[in-house]
Design a protein around this motif. Structure first.
Motif, PDB file in Angstrom:
ATOM      1  N   ARG A 197       0.968  -0.985   0.000  1.00 13.43           N
ATOM      2  CA  ARG A 197       0.007   0.039  -0.036  1.00 13.43           C
ATOM      3  C   ARG A 197       1.005   1.168   0.151  1.00 13.43           C
ATOM      4  O   ARG A 197       0.759   2.200  -0.752  1.00 13.43           O
ATOM      5  CB  ARG A 197      -0.998  -0.181   1.102  1.00 13.43           C
ATOM      6  CG  ARG A 197      -1.970   1.214   1.266  1.00 13.43           C
ATOM      7  CD  ARG A 197      -2.741   0.837   2.285  1.00 13.43           C
ATOM      8  NE  ARG A 197      -3.429  -0.434   2.785  1.00 13.43           N
ATOM      9  CZ  ARG A 197      -3.004  -1.231   3.653  1.00 13.43           C
ATOM     10  NH1 ARG A 197      -2.305  -0.727   4.643  1.00 13.43           N
ATOM     11  NH2 ARG A 197      -3.397  -2.352   3.838  1.00 13.43           N
ATOM     12  N   GLU A 198       2.012   1.420   0.883  1.00 14.02           N
ATOM     13  CA  GLU A 198       2.677   2.448   0.983  1.00 14.02           C
ATOM     14  C   GLU A 198       3.784   2.738  -0.313  1.00 14.02           C
ATOM     15  O   GLU A 198       4.062   3.690  -0.567  1.00 14.02           O
ATOM     16  CB  GLU A 198       3.635   2.303   2.341  1.00 14.02           C
ATOM     17  CG  GLU A 198       2.782   2.346   3.618  1.00 14.02           C
ATOM     18  CD  GLU A 198       3.714   2.158   4.789  1.00 14.02           C
ATOM     19  OE1 GLU A 198       3.222   2.169   5.777  1.00 14.02           O
ATOM     20  OE2 GLU A 198       4.865   1.640   4.485  1.00 14.02           O
ATOM     21  N   GLU A 199       4.178   1.635  -0.703  1.00 19.20           N
ATOM     22  CA  GLU A 199       5.405   1.657  -1.759  1.00 19.20           C
ATOM     23  C   GLU A 199       4.664   1.682  -3.204  1.00 19.20           C
ATOM     24  O   GLU A 199       5.315   2.534  -4.258  1.00 19.20           O
ATOM     25  CB  GLU A 199       6.325   0.572  -1.789  1.00 19.20           C
ATOM     26  CG  GLU A 199       7.038   0.847  -0.367  1.00 19.20           C
ATOM     27  CD  GLU A 199       8.274  -0.153  -0.175  1.00 19.20           C
ATOM     28  OE1 GLU A 199       8.600  -0.923  -1.259  1.00 19.20           O
ATOM     29  OE2 GLU A 199       8.924  -0.189   0.687  1.00 19.20           O
ATOM     30  N   VAL A 200       3.828   0.985  -3.478  1.00 19.34           N
ATOM     31  CA  VAL A 200       3.231   0.831  -4.928  1.00 19.34           C
ATOM     32  C   VAL A 200       1.759   0.963  -5.089  1.00 19.34           C
ATOM     33  O   VAL A 200       1.317   0.969  -6.113  1.00 19.34           O
ATOM     34  CB  VAL A 200       3.607  -0.379  -5.577  1.00 19.34           C
ATOM     35  CG1 VAL A 200       5.041  -0.467  -5.644  1.00 19.34           C
ATOM     36  CG2 VAL A 200       3.240  -1.587  -4.755  1.00 19.34           C
ATOM     37  N   GLY A 201       1.130   1.503  -3.940  1.00 15.81           N
ATOM     38  CA  GLY A 201      -0.512   1.952  -3.893  1.00 15.81           C
ATOM     39  C   GLY A 201      -1.475   0.908  -4.467  1.00 15.81           C
ATOM     40  O   GLY A 201      -2.214   1.152  -5.085  1.00 15.81           O
ATOM     41  N   ILE A 202      -1.239  -0.477  -3.822  1.00 19.03           N
ATOM     42  CA  ILE A 202      -2.230  -1.438  -4.201  1.00 19.03           C
ATOM     43  C   ILE A 202      -2.645  -2.371  -3.164  1.00 19.03           C
ATOM     44  O   ILE A 202      -1.851  -2.075  -1.957  1.00 19.03           O
ATOM     45  CB  ILE A 202      -1.601  -2.414  -5.247  1.00 19.03           C
ATOM     46  CG1 ILE A 202      -0.453  -3.327  -4.767  1.00 19.03           C
ATOM     47  CG2 ILE A 202      -0.894  -1.669  -6.551  1.00 19.03           C
ATOM     48  CD1 ILE A 202       0.178  -4.448  -5.638  1.00 19.03           C
ATOM     49  N   GLU A 203      -3.763  -2.730  -3.113  1.00 13.52           N
ATOM     50  CA  GLU A 203      -4.211  -3.642  -2.096  1.00 13.52           C
ATOM     51  C   GLU A 203      -4.254  -5.038  -2.540  1.00 13.52           C
ATOM     52  O   GLU A 203      -4.358  -5.328  -3.852  1.00 13.52           O
ATOM     53  CB  GLU A 203      -6.049  -3.150  -1.965  1.00 13.52           C
ATOM     54  CG  GLU A 203      -6.192  -1.705  -1.408  1.00 13.52           C
ATOM     55  CD  GLU A 203      -5.340  -1.592   0.010  1.00 13.52           C
ATOM     56  OE1 GLU A 203      -5.410  -2.391   0.712  1.00 13.52           O
ATOM     57  OE2 GLU A 203      -5.122  -0.514   0.338  1.00 13.52           O
ATOM     58  N   ILE A 204      -4.245  -5.782  -1.723  1.00 15.34           N
ATOM     59  CA  ILE A 204      -4.056  -7.280  -2.158  1.00 15.34           C
ATOM     60  C   ILE A 204      -5.332  -8.248  -1.319  1.00 15.34           C
ATOM     61  O   ILE A 204      -5.840  -7.754  -0.503  1.00 15.34           O
ATOM     62  CB  ILE A 204      -2.751  -7.832  -1.849  1.00 15.34           C
ATOM     63  CG1 ILE A 204      -2.447  -7.796  -0.215  1.00 15.34           C
ATOM     64  CG2 ILE A 204      -1.711  -7.021  -2.810  1.00 15.34           C
ATOM     65  CD1 ILE A 204      -1.270  -8.368   0.105  1.00 15.34           C
ATOM     66  N   PHE A 205      -5.252  -9.499  -1.795  1.00 20.13           N
ATOM     67  CA  PHE A 205      -5.899 -10.516  -1.192  1.00 20.13           C
ATOM     68  C   PHE A 205      -5.280 -11.845  -1.554  1.00 20.13           C
ATOM     69  O   PHE A 205      -4.404 -11.903  -2.433  1.00 20.13           O
ATOM     70  CB  PHE A 205      -7.552 -10.545  -1.627  1.00 20.13           C
ATOM     71  CG  PHE A 205      -7.782 -10.921  -3.058  1.00 20.13           C
ATOM     72  CD1 PHE A 205      -7.877 -12.090  -3.437  1.00 20.13           C
ATOM     73  CD2 PHE A 205      -7.423  -9.949  -4.106  1.00 20.13           C
ATOM     74  CE1 PHE A 205      -8.038 -12.635  -4.892  1.00 20.13           C
ATOM     75  CE2 PHE A 205      -7.676 -10.103  -5.453  1.00 20.13           C
ATOM     76  CZ  PHE A 205      -7.863 -11.458  -5.826  1.00 20.13           C
ATOM     77  N   GLY A 206      -5.632 -12.905  -0.789  1.00 13.71           N
ATOM     78  CA  GLY A 206      -5.232 -14.185  -1.105  1.00 13.71           C
ATOM     79  C   GLY A 206      -3.646 -14.371  -0.774  1.00 13.71           C
ATOM     80  O   GLY A 206      -2.996 -15.264  -1.258  1.00 13.71           O
ATOM     81  N   LEU A 207      -3.391 -13.863   0.641  1.00 14.99           N
ATOM     82  CA  LEU A 207      -1.843 -13.731   0.766  1.00 14.99           C
ATOM     83  C   LEU A 207      -1.535 -15.205   1.189  1.00 14.99           C
ATOM     84  O   LEU A 207      -2.248 -15.832   2.071  1.00 14.99           O
ATOM     85  CB  LEU A 207      -1.742 -12.832   2.029  1.00 14.99           C
ATOM     86  CG  LEU A 207      -0.326 -12.787   2.758  1.00 14.99           C
ATOM     87  CD1 LEU A 207       0.468 -12.282   1.387  1.00 14.99           C
ATOM     88  CD2 LEU A 207      -0.293 -11.915   3.730  1.00 14.99           C
ATOM     89  N   ARG A 208      -0.486 -15.706   0.899  1.00 15.69           N
ATOM     90  CA  ARG A 208       0.026 -17.196   1.068  1.00 15.69           C
ATOM     91  C   ARG A 208       1.494 -17.286   1.208  1.00 15.69           C
ATOM     92  O   ARG A 208       2.318 -16.514   0.491  1.00 15.69           O
ATOM     93  CB  ARG A 208      -0.410 -18.055  -0.166  1.00 15.69           C
ATOM     94  CG  ARG A 208      -0.067 -19.420   0.049  1.00 15.69           C
ATOM     95  CD  ARG A 208      -0.499 -20.354  -1.101  1.00 15.69           C
ATOM     96  NE  ARG A 208       0.023 -21.910  -0.898  1.00 15.69           N
ATOM     97  CZ  ARG A 208      -0.650 -22.706  -1.702  1.00 15.69           C
ATOM     98  NH1 ARG A 208      -1.445 -22.368  -2.516  1.00 15.69           N
ATOM     99  NH2 ARG A 208      -0.024 -23.890  -1.487  1.00 15.69           N
ATOM    100  N   TYR A 209       1.964 -18.040   2.313  1.00 15.45           N
ATOM    101  CA  TYR A 209       3.341 -17.812   2.657  1.00 15.45           C
ATOM    102  C   TYR A 209       3.875 -19.180   1.793  1.00 15.45           C
ATOM    103  O   TYR A 209       3.648 -20.163   1.505  1.00 15.45           O
ATOM    104  CB  TYR A 209       3.136 -18.330   4.140  1.00 15.45           C
ATOM    105  CG  TYR A 209       4.776 -18.586   4.700  1.00 15.45           C
ATOM    106  CD1 TYR A 209       5.714 -17.470   4.662  1.00 15.45           C
ATOM    107  CD2 TYR A 209       5.111 -19.817   5.102  1.00 15.45           C
ATOM    108  CE1 TYR A 209       7.009 -17.503   5.217  1.00 15.45           C
ATOM    109  CE2 TYR A 209       6.556 -19.854   5.551  1.00 15.45           C
ATOM    110  CZ  TYR A 209       7.711 -18.785   5.554  1.00 15.45           C
ATOM    111  OH  TYR A 209       8.727 -19.015   5.972  1.00 15.45           O
TER     112      TYR A 209
END
Length: 312
Positions: A226-238
């Motif tokens: 959000r801070e560096e490239v201004g995008i929101e995400i979903f589906g975070l996976r390790y």
């Protein structure tokens, strides 16, 4: 699922319970002792056989002279092989020409290389682990000279794995800074790459950032993006982790998805970012428009997974 991160390979017995009591002089002369030479600047003594790197292993009189030529706190105990033989690192001064007989001990074919230049090519994975840990210890000792409690000089201990203050009794241990790195793909399966303002022109990699104090890694990922490239995400996976001992990071790799198609760089840390299709990235790399991270980096492995369609 396990991924082949170049600096997360290999294993041996760390024998941590022996660090306080091990007799380094005796161990260095023991039958089967495996000794690695490294300079204070982080360059290891390496030879090549058939184009493949090998850590130079001093033996016999050569080993004895090498060990006797350094101070006791310049010999570090890294652990033991599966057969129980000691794994040791001998730290040599940067200026070997000024180190008397030490220079004459080195075979002509020895080259001095930073782990980034050769560790990913080591066929002995336990050697890869050893040089990665030794590099981390070197960086820590360089930056940990004085007691944070009273300011007095620190003395190395625990066979290289601690530093002691004789004035107030404080003991310092090596630290690791967690950082996240994330492969973000959009709805068209394009991969996001970014250019940091401090990098050479053309260098691009996956977005990454340090975990803030008191913050979870899972919160760091969306915050950094959000801070560096201004995008929101979903589906975070390790995906997995790998040390990056320059100076002391632990890279935690993730994947994520986004609905955003046009990133907005903050122009503070990131001045350029874009999504690539596989064909676009292949052409950009071939033309040298884009320079990707080398084989020792987590990003190299993760980008390769995406290029092959193997990213989870």
């Amino acid at each position: 699922m396990m991924f082949d991160f170049a600096l997360a390979r290999g294993d041996f017995d760390s024998a941590t319970s022996q660090r306080e009591s091990v007799d380094l002089t005796a161990e260095s002369g023991a039958h089967g002792a495996v000794v690695t030479a490294v300079r204070e600047n982080g360059e290891f003594a390496v030879t090549f056989t058939g184009g493949k790197p090998l850590l130079w292993r001093p033996e016999g009189e050569q080993l004895g002279a090498l060990v006797s030529g350094v101070a006791d706190d310049c010999i570090w105990f890294m652990g033991r092989t599966a057969e129980g033989f000691p794994l040791l690192v001998v730290v040599l001064p940067d200026d070997l020409n000024g180190a008397g007989s030490l220079f004459s001990l080195l075979p002509e074919e020895v080259r001095w290389l930073d782990l980034i230049a050769f560790a990913a090519e080591l066929e002995d994975y336990s050697a890869s682990l050893l040089v990665t840990q030794a590099t981390a210890l070197l960086a820590w000792h360089r930056s940990t000279k004085f007691c944070p409690n009273c300011g007095s000089p620190l003395t190395p201990g625990s066979a290289g794995w601690s530093a002691h203050c004789k004035e107030c009794g404080r003991v310092e241990y090596p630290r690791t800074d967690p950082a996240v790195i994330v492969a973000v793909v959009d709805t068209e399966d394009r991969l996001l790459l970014a250019h940091n303002v401090l990098w050479p022109a053309g260098r691009m990699s996956l977005p990454a950032g340090y975990v803030d104090a008191g913050e979870s890694a899972e919160r760091t990922v969306p915050r950094e993006l959000r801070e560096e490239v201004g995008i929101e995400i979903f589906g975070l996976r390790y995906l997995g982790s790998q040390p990056w001992p320059r100076p002391r990071s632990l890279m935690l790799a993730y994947t994520a998805k986004t609905m955003v198609t046009t990133p907005v760089p903050d122009q503070i840390e990131i001045d350029h970012a874009r999504f690539f299709t596989r064909d676009e990235l292949k052409k950009a790399v071939a033309s040298k428009e884009v320079l990707l991270p080398g084989p020792a980096a987590v990003a190299h492995t993760v980008i390769g997974l995406w290029m092959r369609g193997e990213l989870p």
